[in-house]
Design a protein around this motif. Structure first.
Motif, PDB file in Angstrom:
ATOM      1  N   ALA A 102      43.581  64.130  21.727  1.00  0.00           N
ATOM      2  CA  ALA A 102      44.674  63.368  21.112  1.00  0.00           C
ATOM      3  C   ALA A 102      45.865  64.270  20.818  1.00  0.00           C
ATOM      4  O   ALA A 102      47.020  63.866  21.001  1.00  0.00           O
ATOM      5  CB  ALA A 102      44.181  62.694  19.825  1.00  0.00           C
ATOM      6  N   GLU A 159      36.377  63.066  13.596  1.00  0.00           N
ATOM      7  CA  GLU A 159      35.818  64.345  14.019  1.00  0.00           C
ATOM      8  C   GLU A 159      35.257  65.105  12.819  1.00  0.00           C
ATOM      9  O   GLU A 159      34.209  65.735  12.914  1.00  0.00           O
ATOM     10  CB  GLU A 159      36.870  65.201  14.725  1.00  0.00           C
ATOM     11  N   GLY A 199      37.626  65.211  20.781  1.00  0.00           N
ATOM     12  CA  GLY A 199      38.491  64.028  20.724  1.00  0.00           C
ATOM     13  C   GLY A 199      39.826  64.326  20.065  1.00  0.00           C
ATOM     14  O   GLY A 199      40.877  63.877  20.518  1.00  0.00           O
ATOM     15  N   ALA A 200      39.787  65.092  18.984  1.00  0.00           N
ATOM     16  CA  ALA A 200      41.019  65.436  18.281  1.00  0.00           C
ATOM     17  C   ALA A 200      41.890  66.364  19.125  1.00  0.00           C
ATOM     18  O   ALA A 200      43.118  66.260  19.093  1.00  0.00           O
ATOM     19  CB  ALA A 200      40.699  66.080  16.941  1.00  0.00           C
ATOM     20  N   THR A 258      41.540  60.370  14.818  1.00  0.00           N
ATOM     21  CA  THR A 258      40.529  61.205  15.473  1.00  0.00           C
ATOM     22  C   THR A 258      40.155  62.399  14.605  1.00  0.00           C
ATOM     23  O   THR A 258      38.992  62.800  14.579  1.00  0.00           O
ATOM     24  CB  THR A 258      40.994  61.700  16.853  1.00  0.00           C
TER      25      THR A 258
END
Length: 146
Positions: free
Chosen positions: A121, A98, A117-118, A94
């Motif tokens: 995660a 990203e 998203g990162a 991710t």
């Protein structure tokens, strides 16, 4: 006979067994802090009119250290290490995508967004690393329920 005894000196890793879960938790926290710093550095690069964004080297190193530490955790604790390794590799993937999406935003003069998203995660990795590392504190309550 250990499955990887000829590839990795598993006996040498036994000394890390009490500490590796805490090391993974610390690396997840460091990775989250470097992600915050990387985002602010990249945002300032975009505001200064930089053509290409640069990767923030401390964040890249912390992500790689997290992946390596989770693989060491996999050798010591197979079940928890497998889950942590999947989460760490997920953080790595991710982060990669990203960064690529931030470059697209910078090139096309779009709004510079946070790496959602990162961050998601990383939060999953933080929760699991915290569970593995700090289970000692909740074990009495856990044993009452289970």
């Amino acid at each position: 006979m250990q499955p990887l005894q000829f590839v990795v000196p598993v006996g040498a890793l036994d000394a890390l067994e009490p500490y590796i879960a805490h090391v993974v938790l610390a690396l997840v926290v460091v990775n989250m802090l470097t992600r915050i710093r990387a985002h602010s550095v990249q945002q300032s690069q975009v505001e200064d009119g930089a053509e290409e964004l640069g990767r923030y080297v401390p964040h890249t190193l912390s992500t790689l250290a997290l992946v390596v530490a989770s693989f060491v955790f996999l050798l010591i604790e197979p079940h928890g290490g497998m889950v942590m390794s999947v989460l760490a590799v997920g953080v790595f993937v991710t982060d990669f995508f990203e960064f690529e999406s931030r470059q697209v935003e910078a090139r096309n003069e779009m709004a510079f967004e946070r790496p959602k998203g990162a961050v998601a995660a990383s939060l999953l990795a933080l929760l699991y690393a915290g569970y593995q590392s700090l289970f000692v504190f909740i074990e009495p309550l856990w044993n009452l329920v289970v």
